[in-house]
Write a protein that holds these residues in place. Structure first.
Motif, PDB file in Angstrom:
ATOM      1  N   PHE A 152       6.679  17.807 -11.471  1.00 48.02           N
ATOM      2  CA  PHE A 152       6.066  17.333 -10.230  1.00 48.02           C
ATOM      3  C   PHE A 152       5.960  15.818 -10.257  1.00 48.02           C
ATOM      4  CE2 PHE A 152       5.073  21.712 -10.462  1.00 48.02           C
ATOM      5  CZ  PHE A 152       5.180  22.141  -9.144  1.00 48.02           C
ATOM      6  N   PHE A 153       6.029  15.244  -9.057  1.00 47.46           N
ATOM      7  CA  PHE A 153       6.019  13.790  -8.917  1.00 47.46           C
ATOM      8  C   PHE A 153       4.995  13.407  -7.860  1.00 47.46           C
ATOM      9  CE2 PHE A 153       7.946   9.953  -6.785  1.00 47.46           C
ATOM     10  CZ  PHE A 153       7.694   9.063  -7.827  1.00 47.46           C
ATOM     11  N   ASP A 154       4.287  12.294  -8.117  1.00 47.33           N
ATOM     12  CA  ASP A 154       3.280  11.831  -7.159  1.00 47.33           C
ATOM     13  C   ASP A 154       3.118  10.325  -7.311  1.00 47.33           C
ATOM     14  OD1 ASP A 154       1.235  12.313  -5.149  1.00 47.33           O
ATOM     15  OD2 ASP A 154      -0.213  11.785  -6.702  1.00 47.33           O
ATOM     16  N   ILE A 155       2.800   9.684  -6.207  1.00 45.72           N
ATOM     17  CA  ILE A 155       2.522   8.251  -6.235  1.00 45.72           C
ATOM     18  C   ILE A 155       1.146   7.999  -5.630  1.00 45.72           C
ATOM     19  CG2 ILE A 155       4.965   7.646  -6.024  1.00 45.72           C
ATOM     20  CD1 ILE A 155       4.413   6.915  -3.079  1.00 45.72           C
ATOM     21  N   VAL A 171       3.255   9.174 -11.220  1.00 41.57           N
ATOM     22  CA  VAL A 171       3.144  10.177 -12.274  1.00 41.57           C
ATOM     23  C   VAL A 171       4.240  11.219 -12.109  1.00 41.57           C
ATOM     24  CG1 VAL A 171       1.503  11.625 -10.992  1.00 41.57           C
ATOM     25  CG2 VAL A 171       1.580  11.748 -13.494  1.00 41.57           C
ATOM     26  N   PHE A 172       4.761  11.666 -13.225  1.00 41.15           N
ATOM     27  CA  PHE A 172       5.781  12.718 -13.255  1.00 41.15           C
ATOM     28  C   PHE A 172       5.447  13.680 -14.373  1.00 41.15           C
ATOM     29  CE2 PHE A 172       9.885  13.707 -15.596  1.00 41.15           C
ATOM     30  CZ  PHE A 172      10.175  14.842 -14.864  1.00 41.15           C
ATOM     31  N   ALA A 352      -4.472  20.377   2.423  1.00 45.13           N
ATOM     32  CA  ALA A 352      -4.841  19.310   1.497  1.00 45.13           C
ATOM     33  C   ALA A 352      -4.790  19.884   0.086  1.00 45.13           C
ATOM     34  CB  ALA A 352      -6.240  18.792   1.807  1.00 45.13           C
ATOM     35  N   LEU A 353      -4.215  19.145  -0.830  1.00 45.28           N
ATOM     36  CA  LEU A 353      -4.054  19.652  -2.193  1.00 45.28           C
ATOM     37  C   LEU A 353      -5.389  20.068  -2.787  1.00 45.28           C
ATOM     38  CD1 LEU A 353      -2.273  20.247  -4.612  1.00 45.28           C
ATOM     39  CD2 LEU A 353      -2.465  17.831  -5.276  1.00 45.28           C
ATOM     40  N   TRP A 400      -3.907  13.899 -12.855  1.00 48.08           N
ATOM     41  CA  TRP A 400      -4.329  15.269 -12.562  1.00 48.08           C
ATOM     42  C   TRP A 400      -3.631  15.826 -11.327  1.00 48.08           C
ATOM     43  CZ3 TRP A 400      -5.738  19.293 -14.877  1.00 48.08           C
ATOM     44  CH2 TRP A 400      -6.292  20.378 -14.194  1.00 48.08           C
ATOM     45  N   ASP A 401      -3.288  14.973 -10.376  1.00 47.52           N
ATOM     46  CA  ASP A 401      -2.528  15.450  -9.218  1.00 47.52           C
ATOM     47  C   ASP A 401      -1.245  16.136  -9.680  1.00 47.52           C
ATOM     48  OD1 ASP A 401      -4.367  14.654  -7.374  1.00 47.52           O
ATOM     49  OD2 ASP A 401      -3.137  13.085  -6.458  1.00 47.52           O
ATOM     50  N   GLY A 402      -0.528  15.493 -10.591  1.00 51.60           N
ATOM     51  CA  GLY A 402       0.707  16.085 -11.096  1.00 51.60           C
ATOM     52  C   GLY A 402       0.461  17.274 -11.992  1.00 51.60           C
TER      53      GLY A 402
END
Length: 460
Positions: A152-155, A171-172, A352-353, A400-402
């Motif tokens: 998973f990828f997030d900015i 994050v990846f 929303a996540l 933590w999002d990823g």
């Protein structure tokens, strides 16, 4: 001098395929991300190139051209088969139907061509045809498809007035590995009224103190639901500091290529990928230089292209944005996938996540005791305060999002389900039911001597 033993490949599992329209040599190609298995039972990811692929189409024989509307199917003995170069297929179809080659092929002409009542197999994509071949070969070898690896990828984007739109964190995750890159200019925070620089050691120490116990607690609570993934713990952390966003992008995408992850999910891909593309375009860096596998750079098989889904849809989660890249990985909008797979259950009140994570007992977005006083702030103000004064904890928030998405995937296996449900249909067309049905009927009926029609506005 010992002679090297040549590897004997016994099976190949297709993960996804990408079509390269022009390799720069007046030719096209298909680049396949696959898992190969040798005679020792060992497996490894691999990229395989099919240059200048061919395909077939079928035209109803003259004596049977007695209908004006499309038929659902036709016996193959009533059809003539034509094998052509895939890149020339539409021109060749036009030639067979009209007796001459067109000067050009507009989009309108292509659409009208596909509605011809005597044409069969003219709309099956080369990626689907390649997938059919892989599936057939796998069955012949008495093997089953290998499970894809996921990440998973997030900015995080700055909302501060002085740096609005900049990217302080990316994050990846690659299964149980977490890669975080941080922009140096943001790495400071307020500690007891003093501005202090944040180090990698600060972030790593905090991650072990705060995130590790949270992961352990979730695995304990979920019990059997996550027991098959217990061996992956603990998560392994990898950190990087970049002076520029380009530094950060090169590092984190380098890790994606090194990991050879099959599918990388992004919660709301339509936000993150365009932001990365914006940075690259401002720096005049071609997309393929970052997104295509390094081993393909300069070969003509290096390709990357982003397609924004501009359809008018009833709900925003029905958008299926797609980035095609000749790489081991492909990006998938995890939010859209989550919604599509659960279509029969109706829509969620919120996508929303934070809400989705809570629904599955994963606690939601990261909450840290030392920042509780900020919880009453509006979302934008909370992000500004965290980035300005709590950078260490903001980095954990991004991590933590990823990580939470990775754990959610281990619970639900949505990315694996996408592969199984899509079957031979390329993932970029996963949500297009018409294309999936067309591909399935083509594959299933052809061996029995029947050709399914492509779907048009009028089908008998």
């Amino acid at each position: 001098m010992t002679q090297e033993t040549k590897e004997i490949i016994v099976a190949r599992s297709l993960l996804h395929a990408s079509y390269v329209h022009d390799t720069g040599r007046n030719a096209d190609a298909v680049v396949v991300s696959e898992i190969i298995e040798n005679d020792k039972g060992e497996t490894r990811p691999n990229l395989r190139v099919f240059p200048s692929p061919n395909c077939s189409f079928w035209i109803t024989q003259q004596p049977y051209q007695t209908h004006e509307d499309k038929k659902e199917f036709e016996a193959i003995e009533r059809l003539d088969q034509f094998q052509v170069a895939y890149r020339d297929r539409d021109k060749e179809i036009f030639k067979v139907l009209n007796g001459y080659y067109p000067n050009h092929m507009s989009f309108k002409m292509r659409r009208e061509l596909q509605q011809n009542p005597y044409l069969y197999g003219g709309n099956i994509t080369i990626e689907a045809l390649v997938a059919m071949k892989y599936k057939k070969d796998l069955l012949k070898a008495n093997k089953t498809p290998h499970t894809p690896t996921t990440g998973f990828f997030d900015i995080e984007m700055s909302l501060l007035k002085s740096s609005y739109g900049k990217l302080p964190l990316m994050v990846f995750t690659a299964e149980n590995h977490v890669y975080l890159t941080m922009k140096r200019s943001f790495m400071n925070e307020n500690r007891n009224g003093k501005r202090v620089d944040v180090t990698i050691e600060d972030v790593e120490k905090a991650a072990h103190e705060i995130i590790d116990p949270l992961v352990d607690s979730i695995f304990k609570d979920k019990g059997d639901d996550l027991k098959d993934y217990q061996f992956k713990l603990p998560f392994q952390y990898h950190f990087h500091i970049g002076d520029t966003e380009i530094d950060m992008i090169r590092w984190i995408f380098g890790k994606m290529h090194e990991s050879k992850t099959s599918f990388i999910g992004i919660w709301n891909l339509g936000f993150d990928i365009p932001e990365i593309i914006k940075v690259l375009e401002e720096a005049k860096i071609p997309l393929k230089e970052i997104f295509a596998d390094p081993s393909l750079l300069g070969t003509g098989y290096d390709y990357a292209s982003y397609r924004e889904d501009k359809r008018q849809v009833a709900h925003f989660t029905q958008k299926w944005h797609w980035l095609t890249a000749t790489a081991h990985f492909q990006f998938v909008d995890s939010m859209a996938l989550y919604s599509y797979i659960r279509m029969v259950d109706g829509k969620e009140a919120s996508y929303a996540l934070d809400d989705i994570l809570k629904k599955f007992g994963l606690g939601g977005k990261l909450k840290i005791d030392k920042t509780k006083e900020l919880e009453s702030l509006q979302t934008g103000d909370w992000h500004r305060e965290m980035l300005s004064n709590y950078f260490t904890y903001y980095a954990l928030y991004a991590m933590w999002d990823g990580m939470s998405l990775q754990i959610l995937e281990w619970l639900n296996n949505d990315l694996t389900a996408m592969m199984l449900l899509g079957d031979i249909t390329p993932p970029k067309f996963f949500v297009n039911q018409t294309i999936r049905v067309t591909n399935t009927l083509f594959e299933e009926w052809l061996p029995g001597g029947t050709m399914a029609s492509l779907y048009g506005p009028r089908v008998l």
